[in-house]
Write a protein that holds these residues in place. Sequence first.
Motif, PDB file in Angstrom:
ATOM      1  N   PHE A   1      41.489  37.867  35.724  1.00 45.01           N
ATOM      2  CA  PHE A   1      41.722  36.534  34.988  1.00 45.01           C
ATOM      3  C   PHE A   1      40.787  35.916  34.119  1.00 45.01           C
ATOM      4  O   PHE A   1      40.901  35.494  32.859  1.00 45.01           O
ATOM      5  CB  PHE A   1      42.332  35.328  36.063  1.00 45.01           C
ATOM      6  N   ALA A   2      39.378  36.256  34.514  1.00 42.21           N
ATOM      7  CA  ALA A   2      38.393  35.593  33.779  1.00 42.21           C
ATOM      8  C   ALA A   2      38.157  36.771  32.397  1.00 42.21           C
ATOM      9  O   ALA A   2      37.966  36.119  31.458  1.00 42.21           O
ATOM     10  CB  ALA A   2      37.020  35.970  34.629  1.00 42.21           C
ATOM     11  N   HIS A   3      38.474  38.068  32.847  1.00 39.57           N
ATOM     12  CA  HIS A   3      38.444  38.838  31.538  1.00 39.57           C
ATOM     13  C   HIS A   3      39.519  38.469  30.554  1.00 39.57           C
ATOM     14  O   HIS A   3      39.383  38.598  29.312  1.00 39.57           O
ATOM     15  CB  HIS A   3      38.438  40.178  31.881  1.00 39.57           C
ATOM     16  N   GLN A   4      40.760  37.890  30.894  1.00 41.73           N
ATOM     17  CA  GLN A   4      41.569  37.542  29.963  1.00 41.73           C
ATOM     18  C   GLN A   4      41.618  36.064  29.546  1.00 41.73           C
ATOM     19  O   GLN A   4      42.158  35.597  28.723  1.00 41.73           O
ATOM     20  CB  GLN A   4      43.026  37.576  30.834  1.00 41.73           C
ATOM     21  N   GLY A   5      40.736  35.268  30.085  1.00 39.63           N
ATOM     22  CA  GLY A   5      40.266  34.036  29.303  1.00 39.63           C
ATOM     23  C   GLY A   5      40.876  32.834  30.263  1.00 39.63           C
ATOM     24  O   GLY A   5      40.926  31.832  30.083  1.00 39.63           O
ATOM     25  N   ASN A   6      41.463  33.331  31.581  1.00 42.04           N
ATOM     26  CA  ASN A   6      42.122  32.053  32.319  1.00 42.04           C
ATOM     27  C   ASN A   6      41.229  31.740  33.469  1.00 42.04           C
ATOM     28  O   ASN A   6      41.113  32.067  34.404  1.00 42.04           O
ATOM     29  CB  ASN A   6      43.481  32.956  33.230  1.00 42.04           C
ATOM     30  N   GLN A   7      40.119  30.787  32.643  1.00 41.99           N
ATOM     31  CA  GLN A   7      39.154  30.503  33.723  1.00 41.99           C
ATOM     32  C   GLN A   7      39.707  29.707  34.683  1.00 41.99           C
ATOM     33  O   GLN A   7      38.981  29.595  35.942  1.00 41.99           O
ATOM     34  CB  GLN A   7      38.033  29.776  32.881  1.00 41.99           C
ATOM     35  N   ASP A   8      40.589  28.803  34.673  1.00 38.96           N
ATOM     36  CA  ASP A   8      40.967  27.873  35.629  1.00 38.96           C
ATOM     37  C   ASP A   8      41.780  28.752  36.617  1.00 38.96           C
ATOM     38  O   ASP A   8      41.317  28.513  37.977  1.00 38.96           O
ATOM     39  CB  ASP A   8      42.045  27.113  35.191  1.00 38.96           C
ATOM     40  N   GLY A   9      42.067  29.854  36.590  1.00 42.74           N
ATOM     41  CA  GLY A   9      43.125  30.661  37.441  1.00 42.74           C
ATOM     42  C   GLY A   9      41.965  31.445  38.033  1.00 42.74           C
ATOM     43  O   GLY A   9      41.744  31.571  39.464  1.00 42.74           O
ATOM     44  N   ALA A  10      40.912  31.809  37.360  1.00 43.83           N
ATOM     45  CA  ALA A  10      39.699  32.663  37.949  1.00 43.83           C
ATOM     46  C   ALA A  10      38.835  31.924  38.901  1.00 43.83           C
ATOM     47  O   ALA A  10      38.714  32.016  39.998  1.00 43.83           O
ATOM     48  CB  ALA A  10      38.803  33.175  36.773  1.00 43.83           C
ATOM     49  N   GLN A  11      38.691  30.741  38.564  1.00 42.47           N
ATOM     50  CA  GLN A  11      37.827  29.468  39.534  1.00 42.47           C
ATOM     51  C   GLN A  11      38.626  29.440  40.762  1.00 42.47           C
ATOM     52  O   GLN A  11      38.030  29.248  41.724  1.00 42.47           O
ATOM     53  CB  GLN A  11      37.409  28.330  38.762  1.00 42.47           C
ATOM     54  N   PHE A  12      39.800  29.038  40.645  1.00 37.69           N
ATOM     55  CA  PHE A  12      40.795  28.645  41.903  1.00 37.69           C
ATOM     56  C   PHE A  12      40.670  29.973  42.653  1.00 37.69           C
ATOM     57  O   PHE A  12      40.465  29.893  43.983  1.00 37.69           O
ATOM     58  CB  PHE A  12      42.094  28.433  41.482  1.00 37.69           C
ATOM     59  N   LEU A  13      41.002  31.152  42.405  1.00 32.89           N
ATOM     60  CA  LEU A  13      40.724  32.344  43.256  1.00 32.89           C
ATOM     61  C   LEU A  13      39.706  32.732  43.771  1.00 32.89           C
ATOM     62  O   LEU A  13      39.531  32.980  44.851  1.00 32.89           O
ATOM     63  CB  LEU A  13      41.643  33.459  42.673  1.00 32.89           C
ATOM     64  N   PHE A  14      38.618  32.518  43.049  1.00 31.98           N
ATOM     65  CA  PHE A  14      37.059  32.645  43.582  1.00 31.98           C
ATOM     66  C   PHE A  14      36.885  31.690  44.776  1.00 31.98           C
ATOM     67  O   PHE A  14      36.480  31.977  45.697  1.00 31.98           O
ATOM     68  CB  PHE A  14      36.188  32.724  42.428  1.00 31.98           C
ATOM     69  N   PHE A  15      37.278  30.546  44.432  1.00 27.99           N
ATOM     70  CA  PHE A  15      37.158  29.403  45.470  1.00 27.99           C
ATOM     71  C   PHE A  15      37.769  29.656  46.736  1.00 27.99           C
ATOM     72  O   PHE A  15      37.281  29.736  47.812  1.00 27.99           O
ATOM     73  CB  PHE A  15      37.656  27.881  44.950  1.00 27.99           C
ATOM     74  N   VAL A  16      39.010  30.069  46.540  1.00 27.95           N
ATOM     75  CA  VAL A  16      39.980  30.070  47.829  1.00 27.95           C
ATOM     76  C   VAL A  16      39.594  31.377  48.805  1.00 27.95           C
ATOM     77  O   VAL A  16      39.289  31.399  49.824  1.00 27.95           O
ATOM     78  CB  VAL A  16      41.393  30.463  47.465  1.00 27.95           C
ATOM     79  N   ALA A  17      38.924  32.543  47.807  1.00 28.86           N
ATOM     80  CA  ALA A  17      38.692  33.838  48.295  1.00 28.86           C
ATOM     81  C   ALA A  17      37.191  33.309  49.215  1.00 28.86           C
ATOM     82  O   ALA A  17      37.028  33.808  50.156  1.00 28.86           O
ATOM     83  CB  ALA A  17      38.322  34.753  47.142  1.00 28.86           C
ATOM     84  N   LYS A  18      36.547  32.665  48.545  1.00 28.88           N
ATOM     85  CA  LYS A  18      35.169  32.483  49.109  1.00 28.88           C
ATOM     86  C   LYS A  18      35.426  31.788  50.454  1.00 28.88           C
ATOM     87  O   LYS A  18      34.787  31.843  51.426  1.00 28.88           O
ATOM     88  CB  LYS A  18      34.169  31.647  48.417  1.00 28.88           C
ATOM     89  N   GLN A  19      36.353  30.653  50.382  1.00 29.15           N
ATOM     90  CA  GLN A  19      36.715  29.917  51.730  1.00 29.15           C
ATOM     91  C   GLN A  19      37.350  30.747  52.790  1.00 29.15           C
ATOM     92  O   GLN A  19      36.874  30.484  53.927  1.00 29.15           O
ATOM     93  CB  GLN A  19      37.613  28.777  51.317  1.00 29.15           C
ATOM     94  N   LEU A  20      38.394  31.513  52.389  1.00 27.35           N
ATOM     95  CA  LEU A  20      38.623  32.585  53.388  1.00 27.35           C
ATOM     96  C   LEU A  20      37.744  33.472  53.801  1.00 27.35           C
ATOM     97  O   LEU A  20      37.598  33.850  55.147  1.00 27.35           O
ATOM     98  CB  LEU A  20      39.899  33.567  52.561  1.00 27.35           C
ATOM     99  N   ALA A  21      36.799  33.918  53.104  1.00 26.16           N
ATOM    100  CA  ALA A  21      35.875  34.829  53.661  1.00 26.16           C
ATOM    101  C   ALA A  21      34.852  34.320  54.564  1.00 26.16           C
ATOM    102  O   ALA A  21      34.644  34.771  55.804  1.00 26.16           O
ATOM    103  CB  ALA A  21      34.992  35.254  52.311  1.00 26.16           C
ATOM    104  N   LYS A  22      34.498  32.786  54.477  1.00 24.38           N
ATOM    105  CA  LYS A  22      33.943  32.156  55.440  1.00 24.38           C
ATOM    106  C   LYS A  22      34.757  32.078  56.665  1.00 24.38           C
ATOM    107  O   LYS A  22      34.026  32.260  57.773  1.00 24.38           O
ATOM    108  CB  LYS A  22      33.411  30.825  54.698  1.00 24.38           C
ATOM    109  N   GLN A  23      35.742  31.719  56.642  1.00 23.90           N
ATOM    110  CA  GLN A  23      36.524  31.585  57.536  1.00 23.90           C
ATOM    111  C   GLN A  23      36.613  32.972  58.664  1.00 23.90           C
ATOM    112  O   GLN A  23      36.764  32.946  59.679  1.00 23.90           O
ATOM    113  CB  GLN A  23      38.163  31.090  57.404  1.00 23.90           C
ATOM    114  N   LEU A  24      36.818  33.970  57.982  1.00 27.34           N
ATOM    115  CA  LEU A  24      36.839  35.392  58.324  1.00 27.34           C
ATOM    116  C   LEU A  24      35.439  35.680  58.812  1.00 27.34           C
ATOM    117  O   LEU A  24      35.477  36.886  59.485  1.00 27.34           O
ATOM    118  CB  LEU A  24      37.543  36.278  57.525  1.00 27.34           C
ATOM    119  N   GLY A  25      34.335  35.117  58.592  1.00 23.81           N
ATOM    120  CA  GLY A  25      32.943  35.729  58.819  1.00 23.81           C
ATOM    121  C   GLY A  25      32.684  36.823  57.870  1.00 23.81           C
ATOM    122  O   GLY A  25      31.798  37.510  58.335  1.00 23.81           O
TER     123      GLY A  25
END
Length: 87
Positions: A50-74
Amino acid sequence: MTDERQTQYFNLIDELLQCPNGQEPEVLEAQPELIDSGLVQSMLQVATMFAHQGNQDGAQFLFFVAKQLAKQLGLYPEVPNQVVNQE
């Protein structure tokens, strides 16, 4: 990771992107068997695309969710808010 599993991850990511704001936890809780490091990795791949395609909102959203899940999963180490200097 099997192709079928990858497809399941991408379908879940698509659901997250299309769900109403604030409904993401419910979408994730509906498919707990997909909540693992593979999902986090897939989210990061899609976010990077998404970031490479210029969809910054989608990219930021997925990075945020991925980070939260990664924290939850340790998978993502918690960093203390304050580092105490020891001299």
